[in-house]
Motif scaffolding. Sequence first.
Motif, PDB file in Angstrom:
ATOM      1  N   GLU A   9       0.968  -1.438  -0.138  1.00 13.15           N
ATOM      2  CA  GLU A   9       0.129   0.024  -0.029  1.00 13.15           C
ATOM      3  C   GLU A   9       0.979   1.226  -0.117  1.00 13.15           C
ATOM      4  O   GLU A   9       1.561   1.286   0.773  1.00 13.15           O
ATOM      5  CB  GLU A   9      -0.802   0.023   1.132  1.00 13.15           C
ATOM      6  N   ILE A  10       0.753   1.927  -1.156  1.00  7.19           N
ATOM      7  CA  ILE A  10       1.549   3.287  -1.122  1.00  7.19           C
ATOM      8  C   ILE A  10       0.412   4.348  -1.009  1.00  7.19           C
ATOM      9  O   ILE A  10      -0.443   4.444  -1.618  1.00  7.19           O
ATOM     10  CB  ILE A  10       2.213   3.281  -2.687  1.00  7.19           C
ATOM     11  N   LYS A  24       4.391  12.755  -7.133  1.00  5.73           N
ATOM     12  CA  LYS A  24       3.711  13.693  -6.480  1.00  5.73           C
ATOM     13  C   LYS A  24       2.370  13.193  -5.824  1.00  5.73           C
ATOM     14  O   LYS A  24       1.864  12.702  -6.760  1.00  5.73           O
ATOM     15  CB  LYS A  24       3.353  14.924  -7.375  1.00  5.73           C
ATOM     16  N   ASN A  25       2.326  12.827  -4.751  1.00  7.63           N
ATOM     17  CA  ASN A  25       1.166  12.312  -4.111  1.00  7.63           C
ATOM     18  C   ASN A  25       0.590  11.056  -4.651  1.00  7.63           C
ATOM     19  O   ASN A  25      -0.560  10.724  -5.004  1.00  7.63           O
ATOM     20  CB  ASN A  25      -0.234  13.136  -4.202  1.00  7.63           C
ATOM     21  N   CYS A  26       1.569  10.068  -4.849  1.00  7.30           N
ATOM     22  CA  CYS A  26       1.462   9.035  -5.635  1.00  7.30           C
ATOM     23  C   CYS A  26       1.000   7.670  -4.574  1.00  7.30           C
ATOM     24  O   CYS A  26       1.320   7.605  -3.593  1.00  7.30           O
ATOM     25  CB  CYS A  26       2.653   8.439  -5.984  1.00  7.30           C
ATOM     26  N   SER A  27      -0.212   7.046  -4.948  1.00  9.14           N
ATOM     27  CA  SER A  27      -0.866   6.164  -4.186  1.00  9.14           C
ATOM     28  C   SER A  27      -1.076   4.968  -5.079  1.00  9.14           C
ATOM     29  O   SER A  27      -1.473   4.959  -6.294  1.00  9.14           O
ATOM     30  CB  SER A  27      -2.168   6.633  -3.607  1.00  9.14           C
ATOM     31  N   LEU A  28      -1.236   3.661  -4.485  1.00 10.07           N
ATOM     32  CA  LEU A  28      -1.133   2.426  -5.072  1.00 10.07           C
ATOM     33  C   LEU A  28      -1.519   1.428  -4.298  1.00 10.07           C
ATOM     34  O   LEU A  28      -0.934   1.233  -3.086  1.00 10.07           O
ATOM     35  CB  LEU A  28      -0.019   2.051  -6.030  1.00 10.07           C
ATOM     36  N   ASN A  29      -2.312   0.380  -4.551  1.00  7.21           N
ATOM     37  CA  ASN A  29      -2.701  -0.728  -3.703  1.00  7.21           C
ATOM     38  C   ASN A  29      -2.315  -1.653  -4.593  1.00  7.21           C
ATOM     39  O   ASN A  29      -3.014  -1.948  -5.749  1.00  7.21           O
ATOM     40  CB  ASN A  29      -3.981  -0.807  -3.256  1.00  7.21           C
ATOM     41  N   VAL A  30      -1.803  -2.866  -4.290  1.00  7.26           N
ATOM     42  CA  VAL A  30      -1.582  -4.273  -4.548  1.00  7.26           C
ATOM     43  C   VAL A  30      -1.935  -5.365  -3.693  1.00  7.26           C
ATOM     44  O   VAL A  30      -1.392  -5.479  -2.562  1.00  7.26           O
ATOM     45  CB  VAL A  30      -0.068  -4.466  -5.163  1.00  7.26           C
ATOM     46  N   PHE A  65       3.379   0.822   2.849  1.00  9.04           N
ATOM     47  CA  PHE A  65       3.041  -0.405   3.785  1.00  9.04           C
ATOM     48  C   PHE A  65       3.293  -1.639   3.099  1.00  9.04           C
ATOM     49  O   PHE A  65       2.619  -1.609   1.852  1.00  9.04           O
ATOM     50  CB  PHE A  65       1.737  -0.216   4.496  1.00  9.04           C
ATOM     51  N   PHE A  66       4.224  -2.470   3.606  1.00  9.29           N
ATOM     52  CA  PHE A  66       4.169  -4.042   3.020  1.00  9.29           C
ATOM     53  C   PHE A  66       3.877  -4.932   4.086  1.00  9.29           C
ATOM     54  O   PHE A  66       4.441  -4.786   5.153  1.00  9.29           O
ATOM     55  CB  PHE A  66       5.795  -4.076   2.622  1.00  9.29           C
ATOM     56  N   ARG A  67       2.838  -5.563   3.830  1.00  8.20           N
ATOM     57  CA  ARG A  67       2.176  -6.602   4.770  1.00  8.20           C
ATOM     58  C   ARG A  67       1.823  -5.795   6.119  1.00  8.20           C
ATOM     59  O   ARG A  67       1.873  -6.361   7.077  1.00  8.20           O
ATOM     60  CB  ARG A  67       3.114  -7.750   4.936  1.00  8.20           C
TER      61      ARG A  67
END
Length: 122
Positions: A9-10, A24-30, A65-67
């Motif tokens: 989770e970024i 810039k304000n980069c977000s991502l969920n995997v 966040f990782f795990r």
Amino acid sequence: MSQSKPVLEIIGVDKHFGAQHVLKNCSLNVVQGETVVLIGPSGSGKSTLLRCINLLEPIQGGSIFFRNQDITHASIEPHKLRRDIGMVFQNYELFSHLTAAENIMLAPMTVLGVSRSEAGAQ
């Protein structure tokens, strides 16, 4: 998309190189089992984001966040994190005496101590 809790989770990540604001304000969920592809023109920040996830570059804002663990926290040991998060560099070098599959299997065998058959099955 799955409703599972993200394994990565970024949230709102910012990265600067001097005056240049590259993320810039980069977000991502995997989520587990999901395949994600980063695409964009040269210089758009794809490799920088991967380097931030692998703690090769510090971020100036946001969280990763990782795990469910904040990996940007000062207590995190990057070399231990990198056992579970890998990346292939743009200018990679393969061992010419090994096949492509053997090159890929080398890291889990060397770093994690898995057997050749286990590495081949992954």
